[in-house]
Design a protein around this motif. Structure first.
Motif, PDB file in Angstrom:
ATOM      1  N   VAL A  71      -7.172   7.927  16.443  1.00 34.54           N
ATOM      2  CA  VAL A  71      -8.634   7.757  16.384  1.00 34.54           C
ATOM      3  C   VAL A  71      -8.918   6.305  16.726  1.00 34.54           C
ATOM      4  O   VAL A  71      -8.275   5.407  16.185  1.00 34.54           O
ATOM      5  CB  VAL A  71      -9.193   8.093  14.977  1.00 34.54           C
ATOM      6  N   SER A  72      -9.860   6.064  17.643  1.00 29.95           N
ATOM      7  CA  SER A  72     -10.044   4.677  18.080  1.00 29.95           C
ATOM      8  C   SER A  72     -11.475   4.185  17.903  1.00 29.95           C
ATOM      9  O   SER A  72     -11.937   3.355  18.661  1.00 29.95           O
ATOM     10  CB  SER A  72      -9.600   4.531  19.532  1.00 29.95           C
ATOM     11  N   GLU A  73     -12.156   4.705  16.891  1.00 32.26           N
ATOM     12  CA  GLU A  73     -13.480   4.168  16.572  1.00 32.26           C
ATOM     13  C   GLU A  73     -13.476   3.656  15.151  1.00 32.26           C
ATOM     14  O   GLU A  73     -12.857   4.263  14.268  1.00 32.26           O
ATOM     15  CB  GLU A  73     -14.534   5.274  16.680  1.00 32.26           C
ATOM     16  N   ILE A  74     -14.190   2.576  14.929  1.00 34.19           N
ATOM     17  CA  ILE A  74     -14.267   2.023  13.574  1.00 34.19           C
ATOM     18  C   ILE A  74     -15.040   3.002  12.688  1.00 34.19           C
ATOM     19  O   ILE A  74     -16.057   3.567  13.107  1.00 34.19           O
ATOM     20  CB  ILE A  74     -14.951   0.643  13.609  1.00 34.19           C
ATOM     21  N   ILE A  75     -14.530   3.198  11.483  1.00 33.46           N
ATOM     22  CA  ILE A  75     -15.178   4.109  10.536  1.00 33.46           C
ATOM     23  C   ILE A  75     -15.434   3.366   9.223  1.00 33.46           C
ATOM     24  O   ILE A  75     -14.787   2.349   8.936  1.00 33.46           O
ATOM     25  CB  ILE A  75     -14.309   5.365  10.278  1.00 33.46           C
ATOM     26  N   VAL A  76     -16.358   3.897   8.438  1.00 32.68           N
ATOM     27  CA  VAL A  76     -16.719   3.270   7.164  1.00 32.68           C
ATOM     28  C   VAL A  76     -16.646   4.314   6.050  1.00 32.68           C
ATOM     29  O   VAL A  76     -17.102   5.450   6.226  1.00 32.68           O
ATOM     30  CB  VAL A  76     -18.149   2.687   7.219  1.00 32.68           C
ATOM     31  N   GLY A  77     -16.066   3.904   4.936  1.00 31.86           N
ATOM     32  CA  GLY A  77     -16.002   4.774   3.767  1.00 31.86           C
ATOM     33  C   GLY A  77     -16.438   4.002   2.528  1.00 31.86           C
ATOM     34  O   GLY A  77     -16.771   2.815   2.599  1.00 31.86           O
ATOM     35  N   GLN A  78     -16.423   4.707   1.392  1.00 35.46           N
ATOM     36  CA  GLN A  78     -16.939   4.103   0.165  1.00 35.46           C
ATOM     37  C   GLN A  78     -15.887   4.140  -0.936  1.00 35.46           C
ATOM     38  O   GLN A  78     -15.133   5.108  -1.063  1.00 35.46           O
ATOM     39  CB  GLN A  78     -18.193   4.865  -0.266  1.00 35.46           C
ATOM     40  N   LEU A  79     -15.882   3.076  -1.742  1.00 38.39           N
ATOM     41  CA  LEU A  79     -14.929   2.926  -2.837  1.00 38.39           C
ATOM     42  C   LEU A  79     -15.677   3.062  -4.152  1.00 38.39           C
ATOM     43  O   LEU A  79     -16.750   2.466  -4.315  1.00 38.39           O
ATOM     44  CB  LEU A  79     -14.275   1.537  -2.771  1.00 38.39           C
ATOM     45  N   THR A  80     -15.105   3.818  -5.091  1.00 40.86           N
ATOM     46  CA  THR A  80     -15.749   3.900  -6.414  1.00 40.86           C
ATOM     47  C   THR A  80     -14.849   3.258  -7.469  1.00 40.86           C
ATOM     48  O   THR A  80     -13.650   3.041  -7.234  1.00 40.86           O
ATOM     49  CB  THR A  80     -16.029   5.356  -6.843  1.00 40.86           C
ATOM     50  N   ASP A  81     -15.446   2.989  -8.626  1.00 37.42           N
ATOM     51  CA  ASP A  81     -14.683   2.370  -9.721  1.00 37.42           C
ATOM     52  C   ASP A  81     -13.488   3.234 -10.122  1.00 37.42           C
ATOM     53  O   ASP A  81     -12.443   2.712 -10.487  1.00 37.42           O
ATOM     54  CB  ASP A  81     -15.589   2.049 -10.923  1.00 37.42           C
ATOM     55  N   ALA A  82     -13.623   4.552 -10.005  1.00 37.50           N
ATOM     56  CA  ALA A  82     -12.519   5.441 -10.404  1.00 37.50           C
ATOM     57  C   ALA A  82     -11.323   5.317  -9.475  1.00 37.50           C
ATOM     58  O   ALA A  82     -10.208   5.719  -9.828  1.00 37.50           O
ATOM     59  CB  ALA A  82     -13.000   6.893 -10.428  1.00 37.50           C
ATOM     60  N   MET A  83     -11.525   4.761  -8.295  1.00 37.43           N
ATOM     61  CA  MET A  83     -10.415   4.619  -7.338  1.00 37.43           C
ATOM     62  C   MET A  83      -9.642   3.327  -7.563  1.00 37.43           C
ATOM     63  O   MET A  83      -8.576   3.141  -6.977  1.00 37.43           O
ATOM     64  CB  MET A  83     -10.957   4.591  -5.900  1.00 37.43           C
ATOM     65  N   GLN A  84     -10.182   2.400  -8.361  1.00 35.54           N
ATOM     66  CA  GLN A  84      -9.528   1.093  -8.491  1.00 35.54           C
ATOM     67  C   GLN A  84      -8.369   1.149  -9.472  1.00 35.54           C
ATOM     68  O   GLN A  84      -8.494   1.674 -10.582  1.00 35.54           O
ATOM     69  CB  GLN A  84     -10.534   0.014  -8.919  1.00 35.54           C
ATOM     70  N   VAL A  85      -7.242   0.614  -9.055  1.00 35.55           N
ATOM     71  CA  VAL A  85      -6.035   0.534  -9.874  1.00 35.55           C
ATOM     72  C   VAL A  85      -5.774  -0.955 -10.093  1.00 35.55           C
ATOM     73  O   VAL A  85      -5.797  -1.732  -9.133  1.00 35.55           O
ATOM     74  CB  VAL A  85      -4.838   1.177  -9.122  1.00 35.55           C
TER      75      VAL A  85
END
Ligand code: OOG
Ligand code: MG
Length: 257
Positions: A71-85
């Protein structure tokens, strides 16, 4: 796209993540804009259960990642507090389907980026930088996806670890050309440079701004932004994994079964 289509796709992706069981790729023909609508619907399910969005992540900002995933396009996602280690902590690998791990550079927004100000410069809104690790876990079978698939799946975001923050008192000029290493059980398995991230990690930050405007991401003060991995990702198995970024320091996590 009709609302039921987005809701059905979001339900399938959300269930796959919660049950750690892969789901099939979405039907073809979705546009990227529709895929971001599905991503927002997935996040709405998570925030509806009490999770809080704490950051944003960019994907496919390096050749190594684009080549690995096709895949060669920049993508954006979201981080939540539950994902933080926490840095150095253990993470239960049974939470995931087929996790991979990759080295990242994280920025912290000290001020909100005003998206309706055309002159706003995100580089002036960051006050700290940190080495980071991202655990990605595509919810799709065989870790295979099209661009709309991976966007809808919140860009494979599963967990992340932030190392020690370093104040950016002297600006971001010193950030290119820093060696990046991914170390598994004491052995360096991937090497890159911060210059592999669009030539300079700040370019990734800048690339985020038009996408935030177009696809509806807020960039409030306090948010974390992951600039995208400088190297390919590797399978995350039961071992200590460390990311080292020259002069910034290191960050680690232990996968346990
Ligand atoms: C998509 C996520 C890409 C990055 O840093 O490039 C990404 C994936 O590879 O599954 O997070
Ligand atoms: Mg990443």
């Amino acid at each position: 796209m009709t609302v039921p289509v987005a809701a059905t796709a979001a339900d399938a992706l959300d269930a796959a993540q919660r049950q750690a069981v892969a789901t099939k790729q979405l039907p073809g023909g979705l546009t990227v804009a529709e895929a971001y609508e599905i991503q927002h619907a997935v996040l709405a399910r998570r925030t509806g259960r009490g999770e809080r969005v704490v950051g944003t992540k960019l994907g496919f900002t390096s050749e190594a990642k684009m080549a690995q995933m096709g895949v060669s396009e920049i993508i954006v996602g979201q981080l939540t507090d539950a994902m933080q280690v926490p840095d150095g902590a253990e993470v239960d690998l049974t939470r995931f389907i087929h996790p991979r791990i990759e080295p990242e550079v994280a920025f912290r927004l000290s001020r909100a980026l005003e998206l309706d100000d055309p002159d706003a410069d995100i580089a002036t809104c960051v006050d700290a930088v940190a080495p980071a690790l991202e655990i990605i876990d595509s919810r799709y079978r065989d870790f295979r996806f099209s661009l709309p698939d991976v966007v809808a799946d919140n860009t494979s975001a599963a967990a992340f670890v932030i190392g020690p923050w370093l104040d950016l008192l002297s600006g971001t000029a010193a950030l290119p050309e820093l060696a990046v290493e991914l170390v598994v059980a004491g052995v360096t398995v991937e090497r890159g440079s911060t210059s592999d991230i669009l030539g300079h990690p700040v370019r990734a930050l800048r690339a985020l701004v038009p996408m935030a405007r177009k696809y509806g991401f807020a960039l409030p003060a306090g948010q974390i932004v992951l600039a995208g991995a400088a190297t390919a990702a590797v399978p995350f198995a039961a071992a200590v994994v460390e990311a080292r970024v020259a002069t910034l320091g290191s960050v680690s996590v232990r996968g346990v079964l």
